[in-house]
Design an enzyme around this catalytic site. Structure first.
Site, PDB file in Angstrom:
ATOM      1  N   ASP A   8       0.882  -1.166   0.000  1.00 44.21           N
ATOM      2  CA  ASP A   8       0.000   0.000   0.000  1.00 44.21           C
ATOM      3  C   ASP A   8       0.930   1.230   0.000  1.00 44.21           C
ATOM      4  OD1 ASP A   8      -2.338   1.627   0.491  1.00 44.21           O
ATOM      5  OD2 ASP A   8      -1.635   1.798   2.567  1.00 44.21           O
ATOM      6  N   ASP A  10      -0.166   5.107   0.831  1.00 41.74           N
ATOM      7  CA  ASP A  10      -0.454   6.101   1.877  1.00 41.74           C
ATOM      8  C   ASP A  10      -0.395   5.457   3.263  1.00 41.74           C
ATOM      9  OD1 ASP A  10      -1.252   8.477   0.221  1.00 41.74           O
ATOM     10  OD2 ASP A  10      -2.772   7.085  -0.496  1.00 41.74           O
TER      11      ASP A  10
HETATM   12  C1  G6P Z   1      -5.642   5.659  -0.137  1.00 39.59           C
HETATM   13  C2  G6P Z   1      -5.719   6.468   1.143  1.00 39.59           C
HETATM   14  C3  G6P Z   1      -7.104   7.049   1.312  1.00 39.59           C
HETATM   15  C4  G6P Z   1      -7.514   7.824   0.067  1.00 39.59           C
HETATM   16  C5  G6P Z   1      -7.437   6.934  -1.168  1.00 39.59           C
HETATM   17  C6  G6P Z   1      -7.725   7.693  -2.450  1.00 39.59           C
HETATM   18  O1  G6P Z   1      -6.382   4.496   0.004  1.00 39.59           O
HETATM   19  O2  G6P Z   1      -5.411   5.671   2.272  1.00 39.59           O
HETATM   20  O3  G6P Z   1      -7.106   7.903   2.443  1.00 39.59           O
HETATM   21  O4  G6P Z   1      -8.834   8.317   0.199  1.00 39.59           O
HETATM   22  O5  G6P Z   1      -6.123   6.395  -1.266  1.00 39.59           O
HETATM   23  O6  G6P Z   1      -6.657   8.583  -2.686  1.00 39.59           O
HETATM   24  P1  G6P Z   1      -6.667   9.771  -3.718  1.00 39.59           P
HETATM   25  O7  G6P Z   1      -5.233  10.285  -3.669  1.00 39.59           O
HETATM   26  O8  G6P Z   1      -7.007   9.182  -5.077  1.00 39.59           O
HETATM   27  O9  G6P Z   1      -7.663  10.767  -3.272  1.00 39.59           O
HETATM   28 MG    MG Z   2      -2.765   3.130   3.625  1.00 45.39          MG
END
Ligand code: G6P
Ligand code: MG
Length: 217
Positions: A8, A10
Site C-alpha cells: 500500500d 499512503d
Molecule cells: C488511499 C488512502 C485514502 C484515500 C485513497 C484515495 O487508500 O489511504 O485515504 O482516500 O487512497 O486517494 P486519492 O489520492 O485518489 O484521493
Molecule cells: Mg494506507
C-alpha cells in the site's frame, strides 16, 4: 512460497495520511462542518468518495451528487498542492532501503494503492525505481476492502495471489489482501489491531519475514 510483496502507499511507504487529513479538514472548515481525527482515521485505505461521505457525516444538510463531486475535486486540489512539497525525505523511515534489500533477495515488488495520485507521489519520492509494477486507483473500479487492487498488482507481476504478501496500514487494506488470498502484513495502525498474520511497526521488521529466495536453476 512467497515471491512478491505488494505495498500500500499512503501510510506505508509515505506518510501522506496526515496530508489527506489536512486537506479534508480544510474542506470541512470551508463548509462549516466539524471533522475529527477519529473520522480522519476512518478515511484510511478507502476511496476519495467514500472518505467524503465520512467528512459529511456531521453536516446539517444533504448535498447533491454534483456538489459531492465538486467537493472531492476541491479536496484533491488542496491535497495536490500539498504534494508539491513532497521529496524523497518524506518516505517512511527505511522505505527505500527495505525495498532495495527485498529486491536484492529476489522478490518482485509492486504497489497496490487505491490512490489516483500514486504516480505523482512515487515520482516525487523516487520510490518508483524499486517497483516492478504499479496498481493504483486509475486501474480499478472497486476500492479496498475489495481485493481488486491487490489482484491487479499480482496480475501485472504475473505472480499467483497465493505467492504474494500484502502490506497495508488500513483494516480495509488487510481485509482486501486477505480476500485476495495473500499473506497479510499489517503495518502501524492496522498492526495495533493485530489485523494481519504478521503485525509490524517499522518497515525494517519486514526483512526477517522475507529471507533470500533460492535462485532458480
Ligand atoms: C488511499 C488512502 C485514502 C484515500 C485513497 C484515495 O487508500 O489511504 O485515504 O482516500 O487512497 O486517494 P486519492 O489520492 O485518489 O484521493
Ligand atoms: Mg494506507
Amino acid at each position: 512460497m512467497i515471491c512478491a510483496v505488494l505495498f500500500d502507499l499512503d501510510g506505508v511507504l509515505v506518510d501522506t495520511n496526515a496530508l489527506h487529513f489536512l486537506a479534508w479538514k480544510e474542506l470541512a472548515d470551508h463548509l462549516g462542518i466539524p471533522f475529527t481525527p477519529e473520522q480522519g482515521n476512518r478515511c484510511r485505505g478507502i476511496s476519495r468518495m467514500a472518505s467524503l461521505e465520512i467528512v459529511l457525516e456531521q453536516a446539517d444538510r444533504t448535498y447533491t451528487q454534483a456538489e459531492k463531486e465538486q467537493f472531492a475535486a476541491e479536496k484533491n486540489r488542496r491535497y495536490q498542492s500539498m504534494l508539491e512539497d513532497l521529496t524523497p525525505g518524506h518516505t517512511t523511515p527505511g522505505a527505500g532501503s527495505v525495498l532495495q534489500e527485498l529486491k536484492r533477495r529476489g522478490y518482485r515488488l509492486a504497489l497496490a494503492s487505491g490512490s489516483k495520485n500514486a504516480a505523482l507521489i512515487l515520482a516525487r519520492t523516487g520510490l518508483d525505481r524499486w517497483l516492478d509494477a504499479v496498481a493504483d486507483g486509475t486501474l480499478i473500479t472497486r476500492s479496498k476492502p475489495d481485493p481488486e487492487v491487490f489482484l491487479t498488482a499480482a496480475g501485472l507481476l504475473g505472480v499467483p495471489p497465493q505467492q504474494c504478501a500484502g502490506v497495508d496500514d488500513a483494516l480495509a487494506g488487510i481485509q482486501a489482501a486477505k480476500s485476495a488470498g495473500m499473506m497479510t502484513v499489517a503495518f502501524g495502525e492496522a498492526a495495533l489491531h493485530r489485523a494481519g498474520e504478521h503485525n509490524i511497526q517499522t518497515l525494517e521488521e519486514l526483512l526477517p519475514l522475507f529471507p533470500f529466495l533460492e535462485a532458480t536453476p
